[in-house]
Design a protein around this motif. Structure first.
Motif, PDB file in Angstrom:
ATOM      1  N   LEU A  24       0.820  -1.212   0.000  1.00  0.00           N
ATOM      2  CA  LEU A  24       0.000   0.000   0.000  1.00  0.00           C
ATOM      3  C   LEU A  24       0.856   1.264   0.000  1.00  0.00           C
ATOM      4  CD1 LEU A  24      -2.897  -0.960   2.414  1.00  0.00           C
ATOM      5  CD2 LEU A  24      -3.035  -0.550  -0.040  1.00  0.00           C
ATOM      6  N   LEU A  25       1.978   1.236   0.686  1.00  0.00           N
ATOM      7  CA  LEU A  25       2.881   2.378   0.688  1.00  0.00           C
ATOM      8  C   LEU A  25       3.420   2.645  -0.714  1.00  0.00           C
ATOM      9  CD1 LEU A  25       4.404   4.512   2.402  1.00  0.00           C
ATOM     10  CD2 LEU A  25       6.238   2.832   2.629  1.00  0.00           C
ATOM     11  N   GLY A  26       3.816   1.584  -1.406  1.00  0.00           N
ATOM     12  CA  GLY A  26       4.285   1.746  -2.782  1.00  0.00           C
ATOM     13  C   GLY A  26       3.200   2.306  -3.689  1.00  0.00           C
ATOM     14  N   PHE A  27       1.975   1.789  -3.556  1.00  0.00           N
ATOM     15  CA  PHE A  27       0.855   2.299  -4.348  1.00  0.00           C
ATOM     16  C   PHE A  27       0.593   3.767  -4.043  1.00  0.00           C
ATOM     17  CE2 PHE A  27      -3.720   3.191  -4.480  1.00  0.00           C
ATOM     18  CZ  PHE A  27      -3.916   3.114  -5.852  1.00  0.00           C
ATOM     19  N   ALA A  28       0.610   4.147  -2.764  1.00  0.00           N
ATOM     20  CA  ALA A  28       0.341   5.525  -2.374  1.00  0.00           C
ATOM     21  C   ALA A  28       1.411   6.475  -2.903  1.00  0.00           C
ATOM     22  CB  ALA A  28       0.241   5.632  -0.857  1.00  0.00           C
ATOM     23  N   ILE A  29       2.661   6.061  -2.860  1.00  0.00           N
ATOM     24  CA  ILE A  29       3.746   6.910  -3.373  1.00  0.00           C
ATOM     25  C   ILE A  29       3.584   7.124  -4.870  1.00  0.00           C
ATOM     26  CG2 ILE A  29       6.242   6.930  -3.825  1.00  0.00           C
ATOM     27  CD1 ILE A  29       6.585   5.693  -1.009  1.00  0.00           C
ATOM     28  N   VAL A  30       3.268   6.060  -5.605  1.00  0.00           N
ATOM     29  CA  VAL A  30       3.047   6.195  -7.048  1.00  0.00           C
ATOM     30  C   VAL A  30       1.849   7.103  -7.321  1.00  0.00           C
ATOM     31  CG1 VAL A  30       2.355   4.930  -9.131  1.00  0.00           C
ATOM     32  CG2 VAL A  30       4.148   4.018  -7.663  1.00  0.00           C
ATOM     33  N   LEU A  31       0.781   6.938  -6.555  1.00  0.00           N
ATOM     34  CA  LEU A  31      -0.417   7.749  -6.749  1.00  0.00           C
ATOM     35  C   LEU A  31      -0.155   9.226  -6.469  1.00  0.00           C
ATOM     36  CD1 LEU A  31      -3.512   7.838  -7.274  1.00  0.00           C
ATOM     37  CD2 LEU A  31      -3.803   7.517  -4.815  1.00  0.00           C
ATOM     38  N   VAL A  32       0.449   9.527  -5.320  1.00  0.00           N
ATOM     39  CA  VAL A  32       0.624  10.920  -4.898  1.00  0.00           C
ATOM     40  C   VAL A  32       1.687  11.640  -5.716  1.00  0.00           C
ATOM     41  CG1 VAL A  32       1.405  12.370  -2.973  1.00  0.00           C
ATOM     42  CG2 VAL A  32      -0.241  10.555  -2.579  1.00  0.00           C
ATOM     43  N   PHE A  33       2.797  10.982  -5.989  1.00  0.00           N
ATOM     44  CA  PHE A  33       3.921  11.680  -6.598  1.00  0.00           C
ATOM     45  C   PHE A  33       4.041  11.494  -8.115  1.00  0.00           C
ATOM     46  CE2 PHE A  33       5.303  11.081  -2.147  1.00  0.00           C
ATOM     47  CZ  PHE A  33       5.362  12.422  -1.805  1.00  0.00           C
ATOM     48  N   TYR A  34       3.313  10.525  -8.697  1.00  0.00           N
ATOM     49  CA  TYR A  34       3.434  10.313 -10.131  1.00  0.00           C
ATOM     50  C   TYR A  34       2.095  10.447 -10.865  1.00  0.00           C
ATOM     51  CZ  TYR A  34       4.397   8.156 -14.620  1.00  0.00           C
ATOM     52  OH  TYR A  34       4.487   7.924 -15.966  1.00  0.00           O
ATOM     53  N   LEU A  35       1.109   9.638 -10.472  1.00  0.00           N
ATOM     54  CA  LEU A  35      -0.140   9.603 -11.222  1.00  0.00           C
ATOM     55  C   LEU A  35      -0.921  10.912 -11.138  1.00  0.00           C
ATOM     56  CD1 LEU A  35      -1.383   5.986 -10.446  1.00  0.00           C
ATOM     57  CD2 LEU A  35      -0.353   6.835 -12.547  1.00  0.00           C
ATOM     58  N   VAL A  36      -1.131  11.421  -9.934  1.00  0.00           N
ATOM     59  CA  VAL A  36      -1.936  12.644  -9.784  1.00  0.00           C
ATOM     60  C   VAL A  36      -1.269  13.839 -10.456  1.00  0.00           C
ATOM     61  CG1 VAL A  36      -2.888  14.270  -8.099  1.00  0.00           C
ATOM     62  CG2 VAL A  36      -3.161  11.820  -7.740  1.00  0.00           C
ATOM     63  N   PRO A  37       0.005  14.133 -10.205  1.00  0.00           N
ATOM     64  CA  PRO A  37       0.579  15.320 -10.851  1.00  0.00           C
ATOM     65  C   PRO A  37       0.728  15.195 -12.369  1.00  0.00           C
ATOM     66  CG  PRO A  37       2.001  14.559  -9.062  1.00  0.00           C
ATOM     67  CD  PRO A  37       0.932  13.542  -9.244  1.00  0.00           C
TER      68      PRO A  37
END
Length: 168
Positions: A24-37
């Motif tokens: 979940l931490l890996g997913f959250a990092i990808v979501l917050v720092f890559y996918l959303v921006p």
């Protein structure tokens, strides 16, 4: 006395919490720092930051990140007990699993063609069959909730959703 070369080891008390937290931490990092921006665009004229399409995914991503860190910490603090563990996963039937996957496939595959309301109703009915709902009046909620949620998204939040099937 302890030897000078000895190191204190931290004991993992619950490996399933640790693995789940790391995923979940890996997913959250990808979501917050890559996918959303990179993939959610903001309109050039934005009056309120809470009206940005990035706002909700960013909040969700940070919450997932926070809870995944807490889950990782829990893996080092709480020991998993085989008896009376309320966190233990009880495996359901294969029929239930297949119906839950079918509900997701129905919603994703037919969303554009059949509309949000129809797909929501159909997917909810399949989920009610998967998890045996014995009270018949509850099945009326399968019709009520998708209509309310779709109208909330379309009318209040201005999210363009396909409401009805194409051609109607």
């Amino acid at each position: 006395m302890t030897p000078s070369g000895s190191k204190r080891r931290v004991k993992i008390k619950d490996t399933s919490d640790l693995i789940t937290g790391i995923v979940l931490l890996g997913f959250a990092i990808v979501l917050v720092f890559y996918l959303v921006p990179n993939y959610i665009n903001e309109p050039p004229i934005l009056q309120n930051p809470m009206m940005s399409p990035r706002w909700l995914p960013t909040i969700i991503g940070w919450l997932i990140l926070l809870f995944s860190v807490l889950l990782i910490l829990q893996a080092f603090i709480m020991e998993q007990r085989a008896e009376e563990d309320e966190r233990a996963i009880e495996k359901g039937s294969t029929r239930r699993f297949v119906l839950m996957v079918l509900s997701l496939v129905i919603y994703v595959a037919l969303f554009e063609a059949m509309g949000a309301v129809f797909c929501g109703i159909l997917a909810t009915l399949v989920l009610f069959v998967a998890h045996p709902v014995r009270t018949w009046w509850v099945y009326s909620l399968a019709f009520l909730f998708p209509i309310i949620v779709t109208l909330l998204f379309v009318e209040v939040m201005n999210v363009p959703l396909p409401i009805m099937p194409l051609g109607f």
